[in-house]
Design an enzyme around this catalytic site. Structure first.
Site, PDB file in Angstrom:
ATOM      1  N   GLY A  66      -5.931  -6.418   2.792  1.00 52.49           N
ATOM      2  CA  GLY A  66      -5.101  -7.265   1.948  1.00 52.49           C
ATOM      3  C   GLY A  66      -3.877  -6.604   1.348  1.00 52.49           C
ATOM      4  O   GLY A  66      -2.808  -7.212   1.265  1.00 52.49           O
ATOM      5  N   THR A 112     -13.166 -12.287   6.288  1.00 52.88           N
ATOM      6  CA  THR A 112     -12.454 -13.342   5.563  1.00 52.88           C
ATOM      7  C   THR A 112     -12.372 -14.550   6.479  1.00 52.88           C
ATOM      8  O   THR A 112     -12.163 -14.398   7.680  1.00 52.88           O
ATOM      9  CB  THR A 112     -11.035 -12.873   5.201  1.00 52.88           C
ATOM     10  OG1 THR A 112     -11.119 -11.841   4.227  1.00 52.88           O
ATOM     11  CG2 THR A 112     -10.184 -14.013   4.656  1.00 52.88           C
TER      12      THR A 112
END
Lengths: 289, 289
Positions: B209, B155
């Site tokens: 996440g 990410t």
């Protein structure tokens, strides 16, 4: 609002309280209680969730929901799902049967089918009031909350404390009338519209979602308690009255900590709400007290 | 990882730093800087964002991104969008040209088209490495982060402080390899993967996440500063090392407050990262220092 309409709302709120409180009374969990209460409100066409959800710009219903558990901070949520009878039940399934927290759109519906979650045809979600609201919003080219005339919010939520000392929160909504572009509000976002942690509190929010997202409203209540030593009431007042209100963030929230004294607070004209702390004594209200 | 591969990562990180730092040097805004840096990383096939995004279970790419401004707490985000070349640019358009904070799926793509945001055909997002990762994940029936072998996160994100004293944060990701059911991670969720407020800090997260969502990780850093008086470094250590790590939440974050001293912290083996506080002196790193 006509007196008989008000009566219907009080009646629906009492039914939701009863369905949750009965579970707690029988020694059930706060998770079962909040899900039962929210399902009751989703099944009622009066509220902007499940059956009574508002229309999107395309004439559809896109539903959001979340659930969170105070003892483990386990959480599940869904966004922009269509046809699901009880989005809160699907949020619970995400929490209990997936490795994820948030599922959205067609993928979330596919997951729902894999868990045998009940679907309903489009006309189940049709209500004349929401259709008329949508038509009016279309004519005027606006996106709006469902409270235009009377400033009460239609997103539904529940918080509960059970005999084991665990709090839980659940929230469900159809979002904003005439919404476009796959808009997601605060309800399914953990920390924004929904929060639960035994060390602080359980919170469920309703109001203008964009403001609640940028305020991380539900988790902010918890942080003010944990990091600043505020009471639940002080923390809720800080967030709803001194942060959201001056910023233009109209709405309110319901919250509960392990003392079992609920806080129901809003900066708008009214908020459909109910609370019960003793057998046989449900309380419901619409406007300010 | 082979030395020439490492070199490529350092080179890409330096290019991203340069594109952001040049803007700041010329008196540009922190918003322009973080968006330029993240676009540079999205355009690079090495990272799990934009061009180099991982494959979903259906062999697609579903991209998430967010941006937030410290002076106004304005924010924009998109989730599960396909075909958008630079999701961070779309997140910025949501912030600047819609009344919403979070748009998802086909609706968000429709909004992108209305704002003339660039799209790319499916093969633009094809990279051999991600394809092989996906095929392997399919064979083993797992959903996984993109860091399997070397525990570094793909990410991408950026934080910046400009001459006007405003901080900003941006994050962009392809999420988890082989993800299903419209899964959304922390990156596009304001408060979870992305946060910016001048009174505290700007934060961009990377990692598993679901843990970052349930920790409201980015906003928790800000709350520990504002409500508990912790320094940026102390707050980041608390969240990444003493909260996320024991809970199993592998990952890290980059953060910056108005003192201009960046914090780059992770509880994993490594995190591709870079920082620059003086002209002509970019710093990049992969493993622990």
């Amino acid at each position: 609002m006509r007196p008989e309409q008000e009566k219907e709302y009080h009646h629906a709120l009492k039914a939701a309280l009863e369905s949750g409180y009965n579970i707690l009374q029988a020694g059930g969990s706060s998770l079962d209680a909040v899900v039962a209460a929210v399902e009751s409100l989703e099944d009622c066409p009066l509220f902007n969730a499940g059956r009574g959800a508002v229309f999107t710009n395309e004439g559809k219903h896109e539903l959001d929901a979340a659930v969170m558990l105070g003892n483990s901070r386990a959480a599940g949520a869904v966004a922009s799902v269509s046809g699901v009878r009880n989005p809160v039940r699907l949020a619970r399934a995400v929490m209990e049967h997936s490795e994820h927290v948030l599922l959205a759109g067609a993928g979330a519906e596919q997951f729902a089918k894999s868990r045998a979650i009940a679907f309903e045809p489009e006309d189940y979600f049709f209500t004349r009031q929401r259709y008329d609201q949508w038509q009016e919003a279309m004519r005027e080219g606006v996106v709006q909350l469902d409270h235009r005339d009377d400033k009460k919010f239609g997103t539904v939520g529940a918080v509960a404390l059970d005999n084991a000392g665990n709090v839980a929160a659940a929230t469900s909504t159809g979002g904003m009338t005439n919404k476009r572009f796959g808009r997601i509000g605060d309800s399914p976002l953990i920390g924004a519209g929904t929060w639960a942690d035994n060390t602080t509190c359980a919170v469920s929010c309703t109001g203008h979602g964009e403001y609640f997202i940028r305020a991380v409203a539900a988790y902010d209540v918890a942080c003010l308690m944990e990091y600043k030593g505020k009471s639940l009431r002080q923390a809720c007042e800080e967030v709803v009255m001194r942060k959201l209100k001056p910023a233009g963030g109209e709405g309110g929230l319901i919250a509960l900590d392990r003392t079992g004294v609920p806080v129901l607070i809003f900066n708008s004209e009214g908020m459909y709400r109910g609370w019960q702390t003793m057998p046989g004594a449900p309380n419901t209200a619409i406007y300010g007290d």
